[in-house]
Design a protein around this motif. Sequence first.
Motif, short mmCIF file in Angstrom:
data_model
loop_
_atom_site.label_atom_id
_atom_site.label_comp_id
_atom_site.label_asym_id
_atom_site.label_seq_id
_atom_site.Cartn_x
_atom_site.Cartn_y
_atom_site.Cartn_z
N CYS A 1 0.85 -1.19 0.00
CA CYS A 1 0.00 0.00 0.00
C CYS A 1 0.89 1.24 0.00
O CYS A 1 1.98 1.22 0.56
CB CYS A 1 -0.86 0.06 1.26
SG CYS A 1 -1.86 -1.40 1.49
N GLY A 2 0.39 2.29 -0.58
CA GLY A 2 1.09 3.58 -0.54
C GLY A 2 2.49 3.47 -1.09
O GLY A 2 2.72 2.88 -2.16
N THR A 3 3.43 3.98 -0.31
CA THR A 3 4.83 3.99 -0.74
C THR A 3 5.35 2.58 -1.01
O THR A 3 6.10 2.36 -1.96
CB THR A 3 5.65 4.72 0.33
OG1 THR A 3 5.22 6.08 0.34
CG2 THR A 3 7.13 4.67 0.06
N ALA A 4 4.95 1.63 -0.18
CA ALA A 4 5.41 0.24 -0.38
C ALA A 4 4.92 -0.29 -1.73
O ALA A 4 5.63 -1.02 -2.42
CB ALA A 4 4.90 -0.64 0.76
N SER B 1 6.10 -4.34 3.12
CA SER B 1 5.55 -3.54 4.21
C SER B 1 6.66 -3.12 5.17
O SER B 1 7.34 -3.98 5.74
CB SER B 1 4.49 -4.34 4.98
OG SER B 1 4.05 -3.62 6.10
N GLN B 2 6.83 -1.84 5.33
CA GLN B 2 7.84 -1.35 6.27
C GLN B 2 7.51 -1.81 7.68
O GLN B 2 8.35 -2.38 8.37
CB GLN B 2 7.89 0.19 6.19
CG GLN B 2 9.01 0.87 6.95
CD GLN B 2 8.82 0.93 8.45
OE1 GLN B 2 9.72 0.58 9.22
NE2 GLN B 2 7.65 1.34 8.90
N SER B 3 6.29 -1.58 8.11
CA SER B 3 5.90 -1.87 9.49
C SER B 3 5.68 -3.36 9.73
O SER B 3 5.86 -3.84 10.84
CB SER B 3 4.61 -1.14 9.82
OG SER B 3 3.55 -1.61 9.00
N THR C 1 0.58 -3.68 8.44
CA THR C 1 -0.50 -3.09 7.65
C THR C 1 -1.62 -4.11 7.40
O THR C 1 -1.38 -5.15 6.77
CB THR C 1 0.07 -2.57 6.32
OG1 THR C 1 1.02 -1.56 6.65
CG2 THR C 1 -1.00 -1.99 5.41
N VAL D 1 6.06 9.55 10.01
CA VAL D 1 4.96 8.81 9.38
C VAL D 1 5.22 8.58 7.89
O VAL D 1 4.92 7.52 7.34
CB VAL D 1 3.61 9.53 9.63
CG1 VAL D 1 2.55 9.03 8.66
CG2 VAL D 1 3.15 9.30 11.06
N ALA D 2 5.81 9.56 7.23
CA ALA D 2 6.07 9.41 5.80
C ALA D 2 7.28 8.51 5.60
O ALA D 2 8.34 8.73 6.17
CB ALA D 2 6.34 10.78 5.18
N SER D 3 7.11 7.52 4.77
CA SER D 3 8.19 6.55 4.55
C SER D 3 9.26 7.13 3.62
O SER D 3 8.95 7.67 2.56
CB SER D 3 7.59 5.29 3.94
OG SER D 3 8.57 4.28 3.88
N GLN E 1 13.31 -0.85 0.60
CA GLN E 1 12.38 -1.80 -0.04
C GLN E 1 12.79 -2.04 -1.49
O GLN E 1 12.79 -3.17 -1.98
CB GLN E 1 10.94 -1.26 -0.01
CG GLN E 1 10.29 -1.36 1.36
CD GLN E 1 9.08 -0.45 1.53
OE1 GLN E 1 8.75 0.35 0.64
NE2 GLN E 1 8.43 -0.55 2.67
N LYS F 1 4.19 12.16 -1.36
CA LYS F 1 4.87 12.85 -0.28
C LYS F 1 4.33 14.28 -0.13
O LYS F 1 4.14 14.78 0.97
CB LYS F 1 6.39 12.90 -0.54
CG LYS F 1 7.10 11.60 -0.33
CD LYS F 1 7.22 11.29 1.16
CE LYS F 1 7.47 9.83 1.46
NZ LYS F 1 6.38 8.90 1.20
N GLU G 1 0.70 14.20 1.37
CA GLU G 1 0.55 13.83 2.77
C GLU G 1 1.24 14.80 3.72
O GLU G 1 0.82 14.94 4.86
CB GLU G 1 1.00 12.39 3.02
CG GLU G 1 2.47 12.13 2.86
CD GLU G 1 2.84 10.67 3.11
OE1 GLU G 1 2.16 10.00 3.89
OE2 GLU G 1 3.83 10.21 2.52
C1 F6R Z 1 3.63 7.14 2.78
C2 F6R Z 1 3.48 6.06 3.72
C3 F6R Z 1 2.38 5.05 3.51
C4 F6R Z 1 2.91 3.63 3.76
C5 F6R Z 1 1.77 2.62 3.68
C6 F6R Z 1 2.27 1.20 3.86
O1 F6R Z 1 4.69 7.97 3.12
O2 F6R Z 1 4.23 5.95 4.65
O3 F6R Z 1 1.84 5.17 2.24
O4 F6R Z 1 3.90 3.37 2.83
O5 F6R Z 1 0.83 2.89 4.68
O6 F6R Z 1 2.89 1.01 5.09
P1 F6R Z 1 3.78 -0.27 5.38
O7 F6R Z 1 4.97 -0.20 4.50
O8 F6R Z 1 4.14 -0.17 6.84
O9 F6R Z 1 2.93 -1.46 5.07
#
Ligand code: F6R
Length: 368
Positions: free
Chosen positions: A57-60, A104-106, A109, A155-157, A164, A242, A245
Motif C-alpha cells: 500500500c502507498g509507498t510500499a 511492508s515497512q511496518s 499493515t 509517518v512518511a516513509s 524496499q 509525499k 501527505e
Molecule cells: C507514505 C506512507 C504510507 C505507507 C503505507 C504502507 O509515506 O508511509 O503510504 O507506505 O501505509 O505502510 P507499510 O509499508 O508499513 O505497510
Amino acid sequence: EKDGYDWFMRKEIFEQPRAVADSLLGRHTDAGRLQLDELRLSEEDLREIDRIIIIGCGTAGYAGLVAKYAIEHWTRIPCEVELSHEFRYRDPILTRNTLVVAISQSGETADTLMAIRHAREQRAKVLAICNTNGSTIPRESDAVIYTHAGPEIGVASTKGFLTQMVACYLLGLYLAQVRGTMYGDEIAAIVTELERVPGHVQAVLDGAEEVYALARELEAARAVLFLGRHAGFPVALEGALKLKELAYIHAEGFAAGELKHGPIALVEDRLPVFCVIPPRGRDQLHDKMVSAIQEVRARGARTLVLAENGDEDVVPYADTLLRLPRVPTLLQPLVAVVPLQLFACELATLKGHDVDQPRNLAKSVTVE
Ligand code: F6R
C-alpha cells in the motif's frame, strides 16, 4: 534522538546512504554471487515460480512498481503489482507456483496482512519484504527479506522506501541467479552499481540546499504535477504522495506518455511540473521524456527537471534543473526520489505543518 534535525523525517532522509548500505551488507560474496540466507525458500521452489504478484500500500506499493521493471527484465518471470486491498477482494488467480511478494515497512499493515492470508489459503508462496523484525506479516509469510533501514519514526516513509527497492533488486537478481536468466558477471556488475548507490545518495543530499531554495520559491503553489516514464513513473507517484501527505497540496504523478490522453489539460501558466528524466541510453526513454518537458513547457508550465549529470539535452527546457548522479536506468529511482523527499519535507516545514505526524495519518494502518 533527532540528532539535531528538526524532524525525524529529515533525519531519516539523511540516514538513507547508511540504510541502503546496511540493506546490501552480507548479501553477496566477494565473487558477486548473491546469498539471501534468511529467505527460507529453496532454490527448487524458486525455480518453479511461474508468476510473481507484488502487493503493498502507498509507498510500499510504489516500491513494488519499481521492482516490476527490474524483476521482469532480469528474470523474464511475468510480474504484476497490485494494491493489497484491491488484490484481496477481487478473487485473484493463484497457484502453488505463484510467488506473492508483500512489501511492508511496518509489517503490520492490515490490508497487506489480509491479502497474504488470502494468498496462502490459495496455496501461493508468500515472501515478505519488511523492515520490522518479528512483525506479523513476515511471521505469517513463507519467506522474508528484511530491510535494514533501522526504525522509521516519521509517518512518511523515506528510508523504508529506498531499502524496499534495494530488497526487490536483490530478490530479482537472486531469482536470475537461481534460474540462470543472467550471467554471473552481469549480476555482479549490477551489485557493484548498487554498492555505489550510498555514495550517490549522499551526493544528492549534499545538494539539499538547492532543493530547499526551490521549496521556498514554490511555497504558495496550489498544485504540483510529477511526470516520469518507466522506472521514473513510480518516482513521480511517490513525489506526489509525499507532497499530498506532508504539505497538503494537490499533487498528481503521471506516466509522461499519458499526458496527451488527458492530464495535459491541467497544465496552465506557471504550474510547477517535476520531470524525472531517465539516463541517456540506447532506448528512446530519455528522448521521449525530453519531449514531454517541451510539451508542458510550451503550455506555460514551470519545469523542474531531475536529470543526470552531463545531460545537456534538457538544459533549454528546464526552468530549474536538479542534477542526479549517473546510474543505470533501473536503479535510478534510488537517487531520483531523494530530492522529492527533501522538497516535500521542506515545503511542509515552511507551511508550518507537523512533518512527522501529518493530519489524519498513522504510521501503521492496522485496520482494513
Ligand atoms: C507514505 C506512507 C504510507 C505507507 C503505507 C504502507 O509515506 O508511509 O503510504 O507506505 O501505509 O505502510 P507499510 O509499508 O508499513 O505497510
